[in-house]
Write an enzyme that holds these catalytic residues in place. Structure first.
Site, PDB file in Angstrom:
ATOM      1  N   ASP A   1      -1.314  -7.739  -0.785  1.00 44.27           N
ATOM      2  CA  ASP A   1      -1.843  -6.984   0.357  1.00 44.27           C
ATOM      3  C   ASP A   1      -2.722  -7.885   1.230  1.00 44.27           C
ATOM      4  OD1 ASP A   1      -2.293  -4.844   2.087  1.00 44.27           O
ATOM      5  OD2 ASP A   1      -3.976  -4.050   0.902  1.00 44.27           O
TER       6      ASP A   1
ATOM      7  N   CYS B   1      -9.036   9.872  -2.130  1.00 40.25           N
ATOM      8  CA  CYS B   1      -9.682  10.834  -1.228  1.00 40.25           C
ATOM      9  C   CYS B   1     -10.918  11.468  -1.865  1.00 40.25           C
ATOM     10  CB  CYS B   1      -8.700  11.928  -0.850  1.00 40.25           C
ATOM     11  SG  CYS B   1      -7.225  11.326  -0.020  1.00 40.25           S
ATOM     12  N   HIS B   2     -10.792  11.822  -3.150  1.00 38.65           N
ATOM     13  CA  HIS B   2     -11.854  12.611  -3.764  1.00 38.65           C
ATOM     14  C   HIS B   2     -12.783  11.773  -4.629  1.00 38.65           C
ATOM     15  CE1 HIS B   2     -10.643  16.560  -2.312  1.00 38.65           C
ATOM     16  NE2 HIS B   2      -9.393  16.173  -2.467  1.00 38.65           N
TER      17      HIS B   2
HETATM   18 CA    CA Z   1      -2.395  -3.007   3.537  1.00 40.54          CA
END
Ligand code: CA
Length: 741
Positions: free
Chosen positions: A348, A656-657
């Site tokens: 990434d 998200c949580h």
């Molecule tokens: Ca990425």
């Protein structure tokens, strides 16, 4: 800094199913989002009167801030000097504007002739009187909760472009819209992506030569990257450039056809996930117009999926143009040059981080040489000749374990173990990057680049065929990679001291650090440098700080509400200098890890906070979370069920949580949620989609009933765990904690 494995990064390696789309539970906030009828700007007959000529000569008007990065070169350096070391003591808050929506704010405002144009969460645009913060108009493009669920990293927006009376905004659902700068009315609106695919837009458009250009994001979910330039007046498509080949390697009828056929097609095999999911290479942040060479520089993102053995299994090529800086002709989009920072990306390592153009003494006899500078995720600081693309230097600006340097051909010298999906190999930087979207600045006075850096490693592990998670995150690594913790561990203290960051002053000519201020947490704000010898940066601990640009000495600070990540900017109106910073709560890592930065408060509104000399305004108190922090159910199931729930939570819910089900406060903390009280209420939300309109879509197509039951058992366990650890009231990293470092 000693760094332990960051289990939270399992969240990123985890196949995360949802895009954190849920809106605030505060219905007033939602209602307030309905835009009032636009009101004209009486005092500004020529709103956003920004021409190409004016943008090129931006240095002559330091009182304006006419583009995202302050000028076409995006140095984020200002020659205004009224705010300086002698006057800093008088710097206070001049005005505060509350945005209409909660969630993360990342934008840098644009200011032209006394009017500020700024975007907030949910792609809402605000026009404000730059002297007072008085609202002139707002525009809400009404992004749906379902579209918001496509995103990886919160419904953020990093800014607008202005050009010849128009304001341009990239909308989260893939639209590019032109607004009348006087009224906020939509002049044209283009859908720039295939909305059946998980494309999103969070980046700022850039405008040049009657064109406006926008990219997109979604490489974690499976898309093919490209940028599109449109006519600013009509919205007609001018050109499009795809960053990776068409899956069938046929032409697209786009500006990229020729170069993809010549250079890129052969760097990809003919099978694998890239042929169905697009291959990635999204241009989600940096797009810089180089007015001297009349070209556009594109910062290109990571591969999709991340794992190249799944992405392109029968090839061993570089996968052009992933993780590259690429220059195209501004008029036609035709290829000029590229430099690939990370061939065949698998970590990434996007190269879409902010880029700065500058003249550095790197020519013959130390003559000025026009260069582009970038500090992308992979940890090397690149200096590249802007005209030719020649690599001038690549020096590590952070500790790294994946490479030992860059060879004479400009290729990274990889550490073989980093590519072997080895459970023992801790890769640094991890996917959050040594530097992410947070803008860096460059001061001509000091010759230094001020970079907000992150330290956050990850183990990248082989995908486990026994443990596939049906989700729309699509990265191709094992979901529990780097996850050493098991029940009952998993509290706030476990989350601390596992990463960090710094404000780094980097000498791009010598290729070395001049000074660094270390921070206990990553993802602090972008930087602004000013000619009075100061650097401004906001910290996740909730303050704006000024440093001496030569030494890094901390010389001033002021508290903010929320955990800011945006960059400050400065401007002058009627002889008075201002500094503006956006602060709120949300965006990327804050959602999973945010409790470490900040107390688990209710959703904090996005705010525009503007400082001036003699400012006397005060900030509102932080929002309080009125929810009782008590378990809503008796413990459910045994260790085995709860452990299963932990793994499933990591794979599906925590981005998200919050890791360990501990919410940062951006979205509801499920531990204290009433929906955990009964099986029926849990199923109504997770299986039947009762909160779909708020963006919490049903998981019934991804998780079976046994699995959602296990997640509930884990969440309830974490509620009791928090009480046992005396962590129900989350401690916060305060401004004082940050200052202590
Ligand atoms: Ca990425």
């Amino acid at each position: 800094m000693t760094v332990k494995i960051m289990p939270i990064m399992a969240a990123l390696a985890a196949l995360i199913a949802l895009g954190c789309a849920e809106e605030s539970t505060d219905s007033d906030a939602e209602n307030a989002g309905a835009a009032a009828p636009p009101t004209a700007i009486d005092s500004s007959p020529a709103a956003a009167n920004v021409s190409q000529a004016r943008l090129i000569a931006a240095d002559e008007e330091p009182e304006q801030w006419m583009t995202y990065g302050g000028s076409y070169d995006e140095t984020r350096h200002s020659t205004l000097t009224k705010i300086n070391r002698d006057t800093l003591a008088d710097l206070g808050i001049g005005w505060v504007y509350d945005m209409k929506k909660p969630r993360g704010v990342e934008a840098t405002p644009v200011v032209v002739d006394g009017v500020m144009y700024v975007s907030g969460s949910w792609s809402v645009v605000y026009a404000l009187d730059a002297r007072t913060g008085k609202e002139l108009w707002t525009y809400d493009p009404k992004v749906s909760g379902e579209d918001a669920a496509k995103g990886c990293c919160d419904v953020v927006n990093r800014g607008v472009a202005v050009y010849e009376g128009k304001v341009f905004v990239g909308v989260f659902d893939g639209r590019l819209e032109a607004l009348d700068a006087k009224t906020g009315e939509v002049l044209w609106s283009n859908v720039t992506v295939d909305q059946s695919k998980p494309y999103t837009i969070t980046g700022a458009p850039r405008a040049f030569k009657n064109k406006v250009i926008i990219g997109n994001g979604g490489a974690e979910l499976g898309v093919r990257g490209y940028v599109t330039a449109y006519d600013t007046d009509t919205g007609d498509l001018a050109w499009r450039f795809y960053t990776v080949p068409n899956p069938n390697k046929e032409p697209d009828g786009a500006a990229s056809d020729d170069i993809l056929a010549r250079l890129a097609n052969d760097t990809w095999g003919d099978t694998g996930a890239w042929t169905t999911d697009g291959g990635g290479g999204t241009v989600w942040d940096a797009i810089v117009y180089d007015s001297v060479n009349d070209q556009v520089l594109l910062g290109i993102g990571n591969g999709s999926p991340w794992n190249p053995t799944l992405r392109d299994p029968d090839g061993n090529g570089d996968n052009l143009f992933l993780s590259s800086i690429l220059a195209v002709d501004a008029d036609t989009g035709a290829y000029r040059w590229h430099y690939q920072t990370t061939p065949r990306d698998m970590w990434d390592y996007t190269a879409t981080q902010p880029m700065i153009l500058a003249d550095l003494p790197l020519g013959e006899g130390n003559a000025p040489r026009r260069v582009v500078m970038q500090a992308p995720k992979n940890g090397f600081f690149y200096v590249i000749d802007a005209k030719t693309g020649e690599l001038i230097s690549a020096d590590a600006f952070t500790d790294m374990t994946w490479a030992t340097g860059v060879d004479e051909n400009g290729r990274p010298i990889e550490v073989p173990a980093a590519r072997q999906l080895n459970d023992d190999m801790v890769v640094l930087p991890g996917p959050t990057g040594a530097h992410n979207w947070h803008p860096m600045s460059y001061s001509e006075d000091t010759g230094l680049v001020y970079i907000p850096t992150n330290i956050w490693p990850l183990i990248y592990s082989r995908p486990d065929p026994e443990n596939t998670v049906k989700s729309n995150w699509n990265i191709g690594y094992r979901v529990d990679a780097g996850w050493p913790l098991t029940i009952p561990a998993g509290g706030i203290e476990d989350m601390r001291s596992m990463g960090g960051g710094s404000l780094l002053a980097w000498d791009p000519v010598k290729g070395e650090a001049r000074w660094a201020v270390p921070f206990p947490v990553p993802f602090n704000g972008g930087t602004l440098s000013v000619a009075s010898g100061l650097v401004f940066q906001a910290h996740k601990g909730g303050e704006l700080v000024a440093y001496d640009a030569e030494t890094g000495e901390r010389v001033w600070s002021h508290g903010l509400v929320g955990g800011p990540g945006a960059a400050p900017m400065t401007y002058e109106v009627d002889g008075e200098q201002y500094i503006t910073i956006l602060s709120g709560w949300g965006s990327t890592i804050a959602m999973v890890y945010g409790v470490v930065f900040e107390d688990a408060v209710g959703p904090e509104m996005g705010r525009v906070i503007t400082f001036k000399l003699g400012g006397q305004e005060t900030l509102p108190k932080p929002l309080e979370n009125g929810i009782a922090r008590t378990p809503k159910s008796e413990p459910l199931g045994d260790d085995a069920l709860q452990t299963k729930g932990l793994r499933l939570f990591a794979a599906n819910c925590q981005w998200c949580h919050g890791a360990f089900a501990i919410s940062s406060g951006v979205l509801p903390d499920l531990r204290w949620s009433a929906i955990t009280a009964t099986e029926a209420s849990w199923d109504a939300v997770l299986r039947e989609g009762a909160l779909t309109t708020r963006g919490m879509v049903s998981f019934a197509d991804r998780l079976d009933k046994e699995e959602t039951d296990a997640i509930r058992a884990y969440v309830v366990r974490q509620a009791w765990n928090a009480q046992a650890l005396d962590e129900a009231d989350a401690p916060k990293a305060t401004a004082a904690d940050m200052a202590a470092h």
